[in-house]
Structure formats: structure tokens, C-alpha cells
Design an enzyme around this catalytic site. Structure first.
Site, PDB file in Angstrom:
ATOM      1  N   SER A 124      17.911   5.745  14.228  1.00 55.68           N
ATOM      2  CA  SER A 124      17.353   7.323  14.855  1.00 55.68           C
ATOM      3  C   SER A 124      16.625   6.238  16.237  1.00 55.68           C
ATOM      4  O   SER A 124      15.478   5.331  15.868  1.00 55.68           O
ATOM      5  CB  SER A 124      16.229   7.981  13.921  1.00 55.68           C
ATOM      6  OG  SER A 124      15.220   8.794  14.395  1.00 55.68           O
ATOM      7  N   TYR A 149      10.539   8.990   5.793  1.00 55.85           N
ATOM      8  CA  TYR A 149      11.951   8.752   7.009  1.00 55.85           C
ATOM      9  C   TYR A 149      11.832   8.048   7.465  1.00 55.85           C
ATOM     10  O   TYR A 149      12.966   6.676   7.756  1.00 55.85           O
ATOM     11  CB  TYR A 149      12.276  10.048   7.302  1.00 55.85           C
ATOM     12  CG  TYR A 149      13.363  10.512   8.368  1.00 55.85           C
ATOM     13  CD1 TYR A 149      14.360  10.657   7.836  1.00 55.85           C
ATOM     14  CD2 TYR A 149      12.783  10.246  10.062  1.00 55.85           C
ATOM     15  CE1 TYR A 149      15.251  10.660   8.623  1.00 55.85           C
ATOM     16  CE2 TYR A 149      13.577  10.277  10.589  1.00 55.85           C
ATOM     17  CZ  TYR A 149      15.207  10.406  10.381  1.00 55.85           C
ATOM     18  OH  TYR A 149      15.575  10.273  11.214  1.00 55.85           O
ATOM     19  N   LYS A 153      15.027   4.104   8.138  1.00 64.21           N
ATOM     20  CA  LYS A 153      15.977   3.555   8.431  1.00 64.21           C
ATOM     21  C   LYS A 153      15.272   2.265   8.797  1.00 64.21           C
ATOM     22  O   LYS A 153      16.766   1.441   9.890  1.00 64.21           O
ATOM     23  CB  LYS A 153      15.794   4.511  10.212  1.00 64.21           C
ATOM     24  CG  LYS A 153      16.304   6.409  10.077  1.00 64.21           C
ATOM     25  CD  LYS A 153      17.603   6.042   9.931  1.00 64.21           C
ATOM     26  CE  LYS A 153      17.835   7.627   9.598  1.00 64.21           C
ATOM     27  NZ  LYS A 153      19.023   7.785   8.490  1.00 64.21           N
TER      28      LYS A 153
HETATM   29  C1  UD1 Z   1      11.988  14.681  14.584  1.00 61.23           C
HETATM   30  C2  UD1 Z   1      11.295  13.500  14.106  1.00 61.23           C
HETATM   31  C3  UD1 Z   1      12.418  12.598  13.613  1.00 61.23           C
HETATM   32  C4  UD1 Z   1      13.395  12.472  13.821  1.00 61.23           C
HETATM   33  C5  UD1 Z   1      14.192  14.080  14.489  1.00 61.23           C
HETATM   34  C6  UD1 Z   1      15.532  14.472  14.015  1.00 61.23           C
HETATM   35  C7  UD1 Z   1       8.891  13.619  14.060  1.00 61.23           C
HETATM   36  C8  UD1 Z   1       7.432  13.380  14.197  1.00 61.23           C
HETATM   37  N1  UD1 Z   1       9.901  13.226  14.280  1.00 61.23           N
HETATM   38  O1  UD1 Z   1      11.931  14.229  16.461  1.00 61.23           O
HETATM   39  O2  UD1 Z   1      11.673  11.318  13.392  1.00 61.23           O
HETATM   40  O3  UD1 Z   1      14.250  11.248  13.452  1.00 61.23           O
HETATM   41  O4  UD1 Z   1      12.977  15.024  14.605  1.00 61.23           O
HETATM   42  O5  UD1 Z   1      15.267  14.670  12.636  1.00 61.23           O
HETATM   43  O6  UD1 Z   1       9.147  14.972  13.159  1.00 61.23           O
HETATM   44  N2  UD1 Z   1       8.440  21.395  18.681  1.00 61.23           N
HETATM   45  C9  UD1 Z   1       7.458  22.512  19.203  1.00 61.23           C
HETATM   46  N3  UD1 Z   1       7.740  23.157  17.924  1.00 61.23           N
HETATM   47  C10 UD1 Z   1       8.308  23.273  17.188  1.00 61.23           C
HETATM   48  C11 UD1 Z   1       8.947  22.395  16.623  1.00 61.23           C
HETATM   49  C12 UD1 Z   1       9.020  21.254  17.437  1.00 61.23           C
HETATM   50  O7  UD1 Z   1       6.542  22.517  19.854  1.00 61.23           O
HETATM   51  O8  UD1 Z   1       8.823  24.882  15.924  1.00 61.23           O
HETATM   52  C13 UD1 Z   1       7.819  20.110  19.912  1.00 61.23           C
HETATM   53  C14 UD1 Z   1       7.632  18.941  19.173  1.00 61.23           C
HETATM   54  O9  UD1 Z   1       5.982  18.862  18.757  1.00 61.23           O
HETATM   55  C15 UD1 Z   1       8.750  17.701  19.815  1.00 61.23           C
HETATM   56  C16 UD1 Z   1       9.554  18.307  20.649  1.00 61.23           C
HETATM   57  O10 UD1 Z   1       9.695  19.900  20.039  1.00 61.23           O
HETATM   58  O11 UD1 Z   1       7.326  17.310  20.800  1.00 61.23           O
HETATM   59  C17 UD1 Z   1      10.240  17.948  19.432  1.00 61.23           C
HETATM   60  O12 UD1 Z   1      10.170  18.357  18.176  1.00 61.23           O
HETATM   61  P1  UD1 Z   1      11.757  17.779  17.061  1.00 61.23           P
HETATM   62  O13 UD1 Z   1      13.356  18.488  17.566  1.00 61.23           O
HETATM   63  O14 UD1 Z   1      10.980  17.734  15.783  1.00 61.23           O
HETATM   64  O15 UD1 Z   1      12.251  16.270  17.082  1.00 61.23           O
HETATM   65  P2  UD1 Z   1      11.356  14.887  17.137  1.00 61.23           P
HETATM   66  O16 UD1 Z   1       9.438  15.049  16.618  1.00 61.23           O
HETATM   67  O17 UD1 Z   1      11.190  14.229  19.038  1.00 61.23           O
END
Ligand code: UD1
Length: 340
Positions: A124, A149, A153
Site C-alpha cells: 500500500s 495496519y 505492510k
Molecule cells: C485509507 C487508509 C490507507 C489504506 C486505504 C485502503 C487512512 C488514513 N488511510 O486510505 O492506509 O491503504 O484506505 O483501505 O485511513 N473521506 C471522507 N469521508 C468519508 C471517507 C473518506 O471525506 O466518509 C475522505 C478522507 O478524508 C480522504 C479521502 O476521502 O481524504 C479518501 O479516504 P479513504 O477512501 O478512506 O482512503 P485513504 O484515507 O486515502
């Protein structure tokens, strides 16, 4: 090749099974269904037109893993199986270290005993930690992750590197995924998180289909163009193709262990993703802006040059493809995969 796919009933694993079969490989799945449903397999068989043998065992059980390798002829392993929820890993670090590390150790030991020398690992972008310059490049050395987590990795990449140093026959591709989203264009398989989705795309999809009232955008005061976080979203079918490319390139790698970023090379903001999903659905979706989520980085994306030049792989699907395919899957399966 005859490829053992660990976690082959999961989101990325299932799409990769289809891509492997389409590329002419035989597939054997090992999955304990701890975060997937057995009904995935029937869909894979219907879509691929081949029988997909499954061993429903837990890889942390070294004895069962050994028996699997004794029963099956295996040429290569693609290792997806593992726990993957960031927040849960902070609450239950021992579960994450035990599960993700023990399963990997069982696999590596069985591979050694049975002379299996090809391995593709599901890593990842989280291994780049908080300080790597953007875009991320594979030669960045100070790998670390803020969550248990992510730390599994980092540790597994290291374990595989050490094992390969001791066994000159072993070839390992470490695939560092950015943000996989989307679904198979058939709408038959896709991401099916249990409980409340942690990740953005499945959450938006569940809002769109009416399973959740509204999305919360985690912060709009980041130093980005629109104030929301930017991520490198890539279509799961492109990601699956990256695994096939890596597998077929293992014997020709420039080094016995090689990391590859799998991403598009472009960042997209949370608000831009909502707008893209609204285009796919054809109506506005309810959201509100909430506080930042602990641990989120403002913006990161891949430098995908190495995968392009060495694997001949490039992501080709657009954000609109990702949203259209996710929406097709979510509409056809509003509650995800059936239990039976
Ligand atoms: C997350 C994990 C990462 C993991 C990946 C795949 C974290 C900090 N990182 O990546 O380690 O490898 O998932 O499972 O959790 N967001 C919202 N509202 C929501 C959900 C997400 O605004 O309800 C935003 C988040 O703040 C972020 C973006 O959407 O900016 C993407 O979030 P997400 O899909 O959870 O991915 P990552 O955080 O990049």
C-alpha cells in the site's frame, strides 16, 4: 501459470482472479471468508466460465497452509489476504500484527518447502508514511506508517526482502496501491464492506443507493485547491491488470525484490469525487463538511513511471469510469453479496 490467490474472494483479489483467468492462468483461491462472502466465488465462476477451486482455510494456521501446498501444484502466489481497516488496527494492534504477519510467514514457509519462487504482494501507498515527497517514488527509503495496519505492510515488505536475500531463487513484486475504487463493468462483483464503510467510495455509493443518509467530508480546510484531501484513485480493473503484468514480469525483474507503485499519477479531491459520482447517478448527493479525520494526509499521488517502463502497465480508466462502475455494482447489489 497456476496461481494461488490468497484473499481471492475479497475486493481486489476477486477482480484479479478474473484478470488472471482472462490472461490464461489457472487460479486456486485461499480465503477464510473473514471479510468476504462465499457467494463471490459463484459469480467469479459465472463471469470467467471456469471452475475456481477454493481452500477455505486461515493462513495463520501453518499446518493447514502446508497441507494446501502439499495438495496443489502452485507456480506463483499473489498474496492479498490480510486485515485492512486503519481505525480498527489502532484499536486492535495485536490482532493486526498476529493475523497479517503470521499468515505471511506461513505462506513464505510453505513456498520455501514446496519450491514456489514467485510472489506478488499486496502492499500500500501507506508505507510512504507522512514525510515522503509527493509524488511518491519507489526508491524512497524511510518507509513507515502511522497505523498498525500500515506498519504490517512495511514489515511484510521487509520480511519478504530478507527472505529473498537468503533464497536466490525467490522473486517478489511489492505492489504499492494508491486508492483502488470501481467495480467489474458487469456489476456482478465489487467492494462489499461489512458494517459502516471506512473508505470514501463505498460510503458515497451507499448514500447514493439510500443505505446511508449523507456523506461526511472529513475536513475542507486542507492546503489543497478546494480544501479537501486529494488522493490517487485508480480503477480496480486497472489494478488487477497490474497484478497480471507484475506476475508475468517476475522472472525478468532487474532485482529479486522490486516495489512498484500502482496509481494513475493524478490526485482528485473529495469534492471532485462527489461531483463525479453525482454525474454517474444523475442527481445531487447529500453531504456535509465535518472535522478532519485523524491521520489523513492532505494530498498524495503516485509517480507510476516504474510500473510503466518496467511492467508495461498503465492505468487507463477515468474517474467517471470508476464512478459509473461502482454505481452499477451498488444498484444491482444494494446490500452487497448475498449470504447464500
Ligand atoms: C485509507 C487508509 C490507507 C489504506 C486505504 C485502503 C487512512 C488514513 N488511510 O486510505 O492506509 O491503504 O484506505 O483501505 O485511513 N473521506 C471522507 N469521508 C468519508 C471517507 C473518506 O471525506 O466518509 C475522505 C478522507 O478524508 C480522504 C479521502 O476521502 O481524504 C479518501 O479516504 P479513504 O477512501 O478512506 O482512503 P485513504 O484515507 O486515502
Amino acid at each position: 501459470m497456476r496461481v494461488l490467490v490468497s484473499g481471492g474472494a475479497g475486493y481486489i483479489g476477486s477482480h484479479t482472479v478474473l484478470s488472471l483467468v482472462a490472461a490464461g492462468h489457472d487460479v486456486v483461491v485461499v480465503d477464510d471468508y473473514s471479510n468476504s462472502k462465499p457467494t463471490v466465488v459463484g459469480r467469479l465462476e459465472a463471469l470467467s466460465g471456469v471452475h475456481v477451486p477454493v481452500h477455505a482455510i486461515d493462513l495463520t494456521d501453518a499446518g493447514k497452509t502446508e497441507r494446501l501446498f502439499a495438495q496443489e501444484r502452485i507456480d506463483a502466489v499473489v498474496h492479498f489476504a490480510g486485515y485492512k481497516a486503519v481505525g480498527e488496527s489502532v484499536a486492535k494492534p495485536l490482532d493486526y500484527y498476529r493475523n497479517n504477519l503470521d499468515s505471511t510467514l506461513s505462506l513464505l514457509e510453505a513456498m520455501r518447502r514446496h519450491d514456489v519462487h514467485r510472489l506478488v504482494f499486496s502492499s500500500s501507498a501507506t508505507v510512504y508514511g507522512e514525510h515522503a515527497p509527493v509524488p511518491y517514488t519507489e526508491d524512497y527509503e524511510h518507509l513507515s506508517s502511522s497505523s498498525p495496519y500500515g506498519q504490517t505492510k512495511v514489515m511484510i515488505e521487509r520480511i519478504m526482502t530478507d527472505v529473498a536475500a537468503a533464497d536466490p531463487r525467490l522473486r517478489v513484486a511489492l505492489l504499492r496501491y494508491f486508492n483502488p475504487v470501481g467495480a467489474h463493468p458487469s456489476g456482478q462483483i465489487g467492494e462489499d464492506p461489512q458494517g459502516i464503510p471506512n473508505n470514501l467510495m463505498p460510503f458515497i455509493a451507499q448514500v447514493a443507493v439510500g443505505r446511508r443518509d449523507k456523506l461526511t467530508v472529513f475536513g475542507d480546510d486542507y492546503p489543497t485547491a478546494d480544501g479537501t484531501c486529494e488522493r490517487d484513485y485508480l480503477h480496480v480493473e486497472d489494478l488487477a491488470a497490474g497484478h497480471v503484468a507484475a506476475l508475468e514480469h517476475l522472472d525478468d525483474m532487474v532485482a529479486p525484490v522490486r516495489a512498484f507503485n500502482l496509481g494513475t499519477g493524478t490526485g482528485t479531491s473529495v469534492l471532485a469525487m462527489i461531483q463525479a459520482f453525482e454525474r454517474a447517478v444523475g442527481r445531487e448527493l447529500p453531504y456535509e463538511v465535518g472535522p478532519r479525520r485523524a491521520g489523513d494526509l492532505p494530498a498524495f499521488w503516485a509517480d507510476p513511471t516504474r510500473a510503466q517502463t518496467e511492467l508495461g502497465w498503465q492505468a487507463v480508466k477515468t474517474i467517471d469510469d470508476m464512478c459509473a462502475d461502482t454505481w452499477r455494482w451498488q444498484q444491482a447489489n444494494p446490500q452487497g453479496f448475498p449470504d447464500a
